[in-house]
Design a protein around this motif. Structure first.
Motif, PDB file in Angstrom:
ATOM      1  N   GLY A 129       0.992  -1.314  -0.186  1.00  0.00           N
ATOM      2  CA  GLY A 129      -0.010   0.093   0.094  1.00  0.00           C
ATOM      3  C   GLY A 129       0.811   1.203  -0.068  1.00  0.00           C
ATOM      4  N   GLU A 130       0.392   2.445   0.342  1.00  0.00           N
ATOM      5  CA  GLU A 130       0.845   3.638   0.611  1.00  0.00           C
ATOM      6  C   GLU A 130       1.817   3.549   1.945  1.00  0.00           C
ATOM      7  OE1 GLU A 130       0.551   5.985  -1.424  1.00  0.00           O
ATOM      8  OE2 GLU A 130      -0.549   4.989  -2.653  1.00  0.00           O
ATOM      9  N   ARG A 131       3.158   3.010   1.537  1.00  0.00           N
ATOM     10  CA  ARG A 131       4.211   2.685   2.614  1.00  0.00           C
ATOM     11  C   ARG A 131       4.497   3.880   3.164  1.00  0.00           C
ATOM     12  NH1 ARG A 131       9.009   0.410  -0.602  1.00  0.00           N
ATOM     13  NH2 ARG A 131       8.852   2.403  -1.450  1.00  0.00           N
ATOM     14  N   GLU A 132       4.750   4.873   2.743  1.00  0.00           N
ATOM     15  CA  GLU A 132       5.341   6.217   3.641  1.00  0.00           C
ATOM     16  C   GLU A 132       3.936   6.840   4.541  1.00  0.00           C
ATOM     17  OE1 GLU A 132       7.446  10.530   3.099  1.00  0.00           O
ATOM     18  OE2 GLU A 132       7.238   9.317   1.141  1.00  0.00           O
ATOM     19  N   ALA A 133       2.904   6.972   3.837  1.00  0.00           N
ATOM     20  CA  ALA A 133       1.666   7.256   4.615  1.00  0.00           C
ATOM     21  C   ALA A 133       1.454   6.300   5.893  1.00  0.00           C
ATOM     22  CB  ALA A 133       0.440   7.503   3.649  1.00  0.00           C
ATOM     23  N   MET A 134       1.503   5.163   5.822  1.00  0.00           N
ATOM     24  CA  MET A 134       1.362   4.040   6.886  1.00  0.00           C
ATOM     25  C   MET A 134       2.648   4.508   7.689  1.00  0.00           C
ATOM     26  SD  MET A 134      -0.496   1.770   7.989  1.00  0.00           S
ATOM     27  CE  MET A 134      -1.535   1.375   6.688  1.00  0.00           C
ATOM     28  N   LEU A 135       3.854   4.762   7.572  1.00  0.00           N
ATOM     29  CA  LEU A 135       4.734   4.863   8.451  1.00  0.00           C
ATOM     30  C   LEU A 135       4.289   6.349   9.338  1.00  0.00           C
ATOM     31  CD1 LEU A 135       8.004   4.075   7.028  1.00  0.00           C
ATOM     32  CD2 LEU A 135       6.687   2.460   8.309  1.00  0.00           C
ATOM     33  N   VAL A 136       4.049   7.152   8.609  1.00  0.00           N
ATOM     34  CA  VAL A 136       3.357   8.647   9.232  1.00  0.00           C
ATOM     35  C   VAL A 136       2.395   8.268  10.027  1.00  0.00           C
ATOM     36  CG1 VAL A 136       2.457  10.838   8.803  1.00  0.00           C
ATOM     37  CG2 VAL A 136       4.293   9.834   7.360  1.00  0.00           C
ATOM     38  N   LYS A 137       1.356   7.606   9.745  1.00  0.00           N
ATOM     39  CA  LYS A 137       0.249   7.296  10.675  1.00  0.00           C
ATOM     40  C   LYS A 137       0.650   6.595  11.786  1.00  0.00           C
ATOM     41  CE  LYS A 137      -4.311   7.319  11.555  1.00  0.00           C
ATOM     42  NZ  LYS A 137      -4.594   8.534  12.115  1.00  0.00           N
ATOM     43  N   ALA A 138       1.535   5.535  11.654  1.00  0.00           N
ATOM     44  CA  ALA A 138       1.970   4.577  12.745  1.00  0.00           C
ATOM     45  C   ALA A 138       2.530   5.442  13.794  1.00  0.00           C
ATOM     46  CB  ALA A 138       2.769   3.614  12.313  1.00  0.00           C
ATOM     47  N   THR A 139       3.541   6.439  13.458  1.00  0.00           N
ATOM     48  CA  THR A 139       4.157   7.327  14.263  1.00  0.00           C
ATOM     49  C   THR A 139       3.224   8.256  14.913  1.00  0.00           C
ATOM     50  OG1 THR A 139       6.184   7.310  12.745  1.00  0.00           O
ATOM     51  CG2 THR A 139       6.054   9.351  14.481  1.00  0.00           C
ATOM     52  N   GLN A 140       2.177   8.816  14.281  1.00  0.00           N
ATOM     53  CA  GLN A 140       1.380   9.557  14.692  1.00  0.00           C
ATOM     54  C   GLN A 140       0.580   8.843  16.053  1.00  0.00           C
ATOM     55  OE1 GLN A 140      -1.956  10.654  12.174  1.00  0.00           O
ATOM     56  NE2 GLN A 140      -2.947  12.082  13.546  1.00  0.00           N
ATOM     57  N   LEU A 141       0.018   7.687  15.808  1.00  0.00           N
ATOM     58  CA  LEU A 141      -0.641   6.832  16.551  1.00  0.00           C
ATOM     59  C   LEU A 141       0.306   6.768  17.961  1.00  0.00           C
ATOM     60  CD1 LEU A 141      -2.928   4.623  14.662  1.00  0.00           C
ATOM     61  CD2 LEU A 141      -3.628   6.509  16.020  1.00  0.00           C
ATOM     62  N   ILE A 142       1.470   6.254  17.617  1.00  0.00           N
ATOM     63  CA  ILE A 142       2.591   6.040  18.787  1.00  0.00           C
ATOM     64  C   ILE A 142       2.530   7.143  19.696  1.00  0.00           C
ATOM     65  CG2 ILE A 142       4.977   5.499  19.024  1.00  0.00           C
ATOM     66  CD1 ILE A 142       4.863   3.548  16.838  1.00  0.00           C
ATOM     67  N   SER A 143       2.820   8.154  19.077  1.00  0.00           N
ATOM     68  CA  SER A 143       2.962   9.554  19.841  1.00  0.00           C
ATOM     69  C   SER A 143       1.470   9.843  20.540  1.00  0.00           C
ATOM     70  CB  SER A 143       3.024  10.778  18.702  1.00  0.00           C
ATOM     71  OG  SER A 143       4.377  10.758  18.049  1.00  0.00           O
ATOM     72  N   GLU A 144       0.403   9.484  19.983  1.00  0.00           N
ATOM     73  CA  GLU A 144      -0.698   9.788  20.823  1.00  0.00           C
ATOM     74  C   GLU A 144      -1.057   8.855  21.981  1.00  0.00           C
ATOM     75  OE1 GLU A 144      -3.790   9.576  17.796  1.00  0.00           O
ATOM     76  OE2 GLU A 144      -3.114  11.539  16.824  1.00  0.00           O
ATOM     77  N   ARG A 145      -0.692   7.557  21.496  1.00  0.00           N
ATOM     78  CA  ARG A 145      -1.205   6.481  22.581  1.00  0.00           C
ATOM     79  C   ARG A 145       0.116   5.736  23.581  1.00  0.00           C
ATOM     80  NH1 ARG A 145      -4.575   2.417  18.880  1.00  0.00           N
ATOM     81  NH2 ARG A 145      -4.087   0.985  20.920  1.00  0.00           N
ATOM     82  N   ILE A 146       1.145   5.996  23.205  1.00  0.00           N
ATOM     83  CA  ILE A 146       2.512   5.673  23.908  1.00  0.00           C
ATOM     84  C   ILE A 146       3.001   6.707  24.517  1.00  0.00           C
ATOM     85  CG2 ILE A 146       4.398   3.864  24.042  1.00  0.00           C
ATOM     86  CD1 ILE A 146       3.193   2.494  21.773  1.00  0.00           C
ATOM     87  N   ALA A 147       3.784   7.594  23.718  1.00  0.00           N
ATOM     88  CA  ALA A 147       4.528   8.617  24.035  1.00  0.00           C
ATOM     89  C   ALA A 147       5.154   9.300  22.851  1.00  0.00           C
ATOM     90  CB  ALA A 147       5.815   7.942  24.751  1.00  0.00           C
TER      91      ALA A 147
END
Length: 162
Positions: free
Chosen positions: A15-33
């Motif tokens: 899929g959209e590899r770069e967009a997926m990494l950006v989204k994962a980073t965003q969720l990690i920032s919101e939910r973990i640290a």
């Protein structure tokens, strides 16, 4: 409350590899640290199962008060939320989040091995890791990430994305 430095490897080859990494980073920032450091994006050859598309990989660093088990539970939940289906070990995936280091913790349970047991064997892990934490010392091998990279025998292609 203790704060722990955690290094996570993000990877995607569907899929959209770069967009997926950006989204994962965003969720990690919101939910973990919050993310305190992140490497460039790297296009990397598949490892293990080589008949699949190239990956985009990135290492991020977070500072968290959560336990290793809590971080693992959150990353697995984020993978699932982003559409990860676990079918084939080392197979193609929309997102993969691996915990590389959790401070200097050495841990081996049924579900979690720290530090990541194969990080020193993989250029796609070591190149971005050495970029943001060259002097971090592996708590078992007692070598820096830069030393591990220079000694790594994996010859897989790892190219920085411009």
């Amino acid at each position: 409350m203790n704060r722990y430095s955690v290094f996570l490897l993000l990877g995607a080859n569907l899929g959209e590899r770069e967009a997926m990494l950006v989204k994962a980073t965003q969720l990690i920032s919101e939910r973990i640290a919050p993310v305190t450091a992140q490497s460039h994006l790297y296009e990397t050859a598949p490892w293990g199962v080589i008949d699949q598309p190239a990956f985009l990989n990135q290492v991020i660093k977070i500072e968290t008060t959560l336990s290793p088990e809590e971080v693992l539970a959150q990353t697995l939940d984020i993978e699932k939320q982003l559409g990860r289906e676990r079918r084939l070990r080392w197979g193609a995936r929309v997102i993969d989040i691996d915990m590389l280091y959790f401070d200097n913790v050495v841990l081996e349970t049924e579900y979690l091995h720290l530090p990541h047991p194969r990080l020193h064997q993989r250029r796609f892990t070591l190149v971005p890791l050495a970029e943001i934490a060259p002097d971090f010392i592996h708590p078992v091998l007692h070598k820096t990430n830069q030393q591990l990279l220079s000694e790594c025998t994996d010859e897989s292609q790892v190219s920085v994305c411009e």
